[in-house]
Design a protein around this motif. Sequence first.
Motif, short mmCIF file in Angstrom:
data_model
loop_
_atom_site.label_atom_id
_atom_site.label_comp_id
_atom_site.label_asym_id
_atom_site.label_seq_id
_atom_site.Cartn_x
_atom_site.Cartn_y
_atom_site.Cartn_z
N GLU A 136 -22.99 -35.57 6.32
CA GLU A 136 -24.34 -35.02 6.34
C GLU A 136 -25.31 -35.96 7.07
O GLU A 136 -26.13 -35.50 7.87
N TYR A 168 -23.66 -26.85 6.02
CA TYR A 168 -24.51 -26.38 4.92
C TYR A 168 -24.07 -25.01 4.41
O TYR A 168 -24.20 -24.72 3.22
N GLU A 173 -25.90 -24.56 0.93
CA GLU A 173 -27.20 -25.26 0.98
C GLU A 173 -28.01 -24.85 2.21
O GLU A 173 -28.51 -25.68 2.95
#
Length: 191
Positions: A136, A168, A173
């Motif tokens: 990330e 994601y 997310e």
Amino acid sequence: RQAQNRLDDAEKLAREALSASATAHGDRHFMTGYYHTSLAGVLVKERQYAEAEQEARTALEIYNTTLPADHQYVASAEHQLGEIMLETGRPADAEALLTAAVNRLRRTDAPQARIARSASALGEALSRLARPKEAEKLLTESYQQLVASQGAKDDATIVARRRLERFYGARGEKEKLDALTATAGNLLNTR
């Protein structure tokens, strides 16, 4: 030709350039290695991974005997080979090559966009190796750097965004992607 998605023409021209360089400089000259790397890039876009890998490895062999270790051409070949490893399901091999490329680019004071392009690919490798925190960080930072230096429509930026979308999306997310995209949009407005 690559930018126009005329890959057959791009491959033909890359092969002609490689042949001309080998004739002018010899098979083991660093410029001939450069054209092996260029051809590898076209072959990756054509999904001809076995031949692309061979071309990138040939370039690295040439560079190892003709250039200093910390040279951006070496990093470019490592990057190409790392992308091939990603495309052929070898993320651990990709990680090693892309880590070397990122570190080499940093040592050679390469443009930030080149470092970010390789860092994005490294983030993809780490994601596939189930190392989400490291992935990330690399994926988000490289995307922001690419937007800031090259804009949202640059090919490297588009690839970096797709990597973020997959990352994601797989984690559920999407809101993080939306927030990052908004921040990137603000970066574009201040350029």
